[in-house]
Design an enzyme around this catalytic site. Structure first.
Site, short mmCIF file in Angstrom:
data_model
loop_
_atom_site.label_atom_id
_atom_site.label_comp_id
_atom_site.label_asym_id
_atom_site.label_seq_id
_atom_site.Cartn_x
_atom_site.Cartn_y
_atom_site.Cartn_z
CG HIS A 134 -3.29 3.79 1.83
ND1 HIS A 134 -4.60 3.87 1.43
CD2 HIS A 134 -3.15 2.58 2.44
CE1 HIS A 134 -5.24 2.77 1.77
NE2 HIS A 134 -4.37 1.94 2.38
CG ASN A 187 -9.30 -2.57 1.05
OD1 ASN A 187 -8.08 -2.66 0.94
ND2 ASN A 187 -9.88 -1.93 2.05
CG HIS A 188 -8.72 2.00 0.53
ND1 HIS A 188 -9.38 3.10 1.07
CD2 HIS A 188 -8.45 1.19 1.57
CE1 HIS A 188 -9.48 2.96 2.37
NE2 HIS A 188 -8.92 1.80 2.70
NE ARG A 237 -8.23 -5.75 6.95
CZ ARG A 237 -7.38 -4.72 6.88
NH1 ARG A 237 -7.86 -3.49 6.80
NH2 ARG A 237 -6.08 -4.91 6.87
CG ASP A 247 -9.43 6.18 -0.51
OD1 ASP A 247 -9.83 7.27 -0.96
OD2 ASP A 247 -10.06 5.12 -0.67
NE ARG A 248 -7.62 5.34 6.28
CZ ARG A 248 -8.23 5.38 7.45
NH1 ARG A 248 -8.18 6.47 8.19
NH2 ARG A 248 -8.92 4.34 7.89
CG HIS A 260 -4.88 -5.21 -1.38
ND1 HIS A 260 -3.88 -4.28 -1.22
CD2 HIS A 260 -5.84 -4.90 -0.46
CE1 HIS A 260 -4.22 -3.43 -0.26
NE2 HIS A 260 -5.40 -3.78 0.22
CG ASP A 318 -5.56 -0.41 -0.23
OD1 ASP A 318 -6.46 -0.72 -1.03
OD2 ASP A 318 -5.66 -0.59 1.01
CG HIS A 348 -5.74 -5.67 3.39
ND1 HIS A 348 -6.52 -4.58 3.05
CD2 HIS A 348 -6.58 -6.54 4.01
CE1 HIS A 348 -7.77 -4.80 3.41
NE2 HIS A 348 -7.83 -5.97 4.00
CG ASP A 392 -1.73 -1.19 1.47
OD1 ASP A 392 -1.27 -2.29 1.13
OD2 ASP A 392 -2.84 -1.05 2.01
#
Length: 539
Positions: free
Chosen positions: A285, A344-345, A441, A315-316, A393, A312, A468, A283
């Protein structure tokens, strides 16, 4: 029966451990805090505060399923404990379960009617639910939706006010003149020749009237419709100086990447020749400046220095647009130099909550929001390197016997479902205990080393590499060395203090060589700067 003195001693001990957990939490040592709150709960499991505090720690690690379980236990112990409802509502919000969150914040408001913070959060949650209902009411069934990419021709994108693209104006008078001229031509030279001449004239008209990039634009330019290394380098330098790429070129990069990704299978096989190497990153991110540091440490992507970025991307972090355009540009420059897996993002629901959608609207346009959502659906789900290493991922599956052919057969051209192979690929996590368990999660599952070993044996593989999860050292080796987690966003969200890592493999041995690195400075734009209002309240 324990004596009163023994009970008091246990209560005091549990309180002492809770204080240690609180200090760990303040130091962003959330895993340590969870372990300490657990010890306090084992001594005194009827204290709602311990459960709510552990729920908050789980939420900080994005373990929202576990956060909901702990917060639910807190309100079960004390139905009037407002913070329990608050923690559970925040976890539901983070999962995009707005209706469930609304119920909890309504309860917080009932318990604390004069609390302005509770009123503010309830109002934001109500707005989110209303927006969700509106979007559901006006949504078009997926089967009837036309891909947004089909409505975009990047060659005609220009500077029309309020629009991402601009077409030559066609007036009624010009149409009348054109029809008259066509009629005269047909009488003079015949219909076939007239149509050929008219078509050529129309093509010339479109070329001459094609809207060009403004002359005052001084950023990176794609010359001759070829994405070159010089272009990518210039673009990255512009991004370092917080200068955005012209929309015309951004559209071109995303649309060209779409064509490349569409042609790929859901599981991509990668061959690394003897003596050559290959790098896997986890990731990133939206942490663009840490991505640049990876390239400083390990070289730019090329056919001689290929990478796999394992989902990923966005995001963030608040430089997600810069990240995705950079990765996509390298993909356009040389498809074999960089491979991209879906995380997943890379989904509408996550992007709406965690910042990418807001960032795209701010830096590019609403049209790009739709386009990225479409292109993310074309990203492959898994890769196999040299028939030995399975890279995905999230993780593995809720049932044994899943074969690589099953993964290749997944119809991935959609938003991630809430169950099934595709969901588990994107969301699952390893666990230390054997067997399978519920996901911390709240989506996917947890799987043990025995599950990993059976999957590898069934598919004649040697190693699982996944991402992840943030890890203190940037990586973690589990399941007797058969599974490695790699995470490439150091000091995640500017608060976790973790290192980042990437893995280099060299053929033919393909032994993992892990390189760790620390975070580098970035401009003063905070993580989650573009996230939804209600989520920023909890960060």
């Amino acid at each position: 029966m324990p004596t009163m003195a023994a009970e008091n001693k246990n209560v005091s001990l549990a309180e002492s451990i809770k204080q240690q957990a609180n200090e760990a939490f303040k130091g962003n040592k959330f895993s340590q805090a969870i372990d300490l709150y657990t010890k306090a709960i084992e001594i005194n499991g009827e204290n709602a505060v311990y459960w709510a505090n552990r729920a908050f720690s789980h939420a900080k690690l994005e373990e929202y399923g576990s956060a909901i379980q702990d917060a639910s236990k807190a309100v079960e112990i004390d139905p009037k404990y407002s913070k329990g409802y608050y923690r559970r509502g925040a976890a539901y919000l983070a999962m995009g379960k707005f209706k469930e969150a609304l119920k909890d914040f309504q309860q917080v408001k009932r318990l604390c009617p004069n609390d302005p913070d509770a009123s503010k959060k309830l109002k934001e949650c109500e707005k989110a639910v209303m927006k969700l209902k509106f979007e559901e009411a006006i949504s078009v069934p997926t089967s009837k939706q036309r891909p947004v990419s089909e409505s975009i021709d990047f060659r005609t994108i220009g500077t029309g006010t309020g629009s991402s693209y601009h077409f030559p104006q066609v007036t009624a008078a010009s149409v009348a003149v054109a029809v008259t001229l066509l009629a005269i031509l047909m009488m003079v030279v015949g219909p076939i020749v007239a149509i050929v001449v008219a078509s050529a004239a129309l093509a010339m008209f479109l070329v001459v009237n094609k809207t060009e990039v403004e002359p005052q634009y001084t950023g990176a330019r794609i010359e001759g419709d070829v994405v070159t290394l010089d272009f990518v380098k210039t673009m990255m330098d512009d991004f370092k100086n917080q200068k955005m790429l012209h929309k015309r070129y951004a559209f071109e990069i995303v649309l060209r990447t779409r064509e490349i990704l569409m042609a790929l299978p859901s599981l991509v096989d990668i061959n690394v020749s003897n003596g050559k190497h290959f790098t896997v990153c986890g990731d990133v991110h939206g942490q663009f400046f840490d991505l640049l540091n990876i390239f400083e440490l390990n070289g730019l992507p090329s056919e001689e220095n290929p990478y796999l970025f394992n989902g990923d991307f966005v995001d963030r972090g608040s430089f997600s647009v810069e990240i995705i355009l950079t990765l996509f540009a390298f993909k356009c420059m040389s498809p074999s130099a960089i491979h991209l897996s879906r995380g997943n993002h890379e989904s509408k629901s996550m992007n709406k909550i965690y910042g990418f959608e807001g960032e795209v609207r701010s830096k590019l346009s609403d049209k790009f929001v739709e386009l990225f959502a479409e292109v993310f659906c074309y990203l492959p789900l898994a890769h196999v390197i040299n028939e030995k290493i399975f890279v995905v991922h999230g993780g593995l599956f809720s049932t044994d016997g899943v074969k690589l052919s099953d993964i290749r057969a997944i119809d991935r051209f959609c938003e991630p479902p809430e169950e099934g192979l595709m969901c588990e690929i994107l969301w699952s996590d390893p666990q230390p205990n054997p067997g399978r368990g519920p996901s911390k999660r709240g989506v996917g599952l947890s799987f043990g080393g025995d599950v990993t070993k059976r999957f590898l044996k069934d598919n004649n593989l040697e190693l699982v590499v996944r991402s992840h999860e943030v890890k203190d050292e940037g990586y973690e080796i589990e399941h007797d060395g058969k599974l490695i987690t790699v995470f490439s966003a150091p000091n995640y969200c500017d608060q976790m203090g973790n290192k980042g890592a990437f893995i280099r493999f060299e053929a033919p041995a393909m032994e993992p060589k892990i390189v760790t690195f620390s975070a580098v400075p970035h401009p003063d734009v905070k993580p989650m700067a573009y996230a939804s209002n209600f989520l920023r309240m909890f960060n």
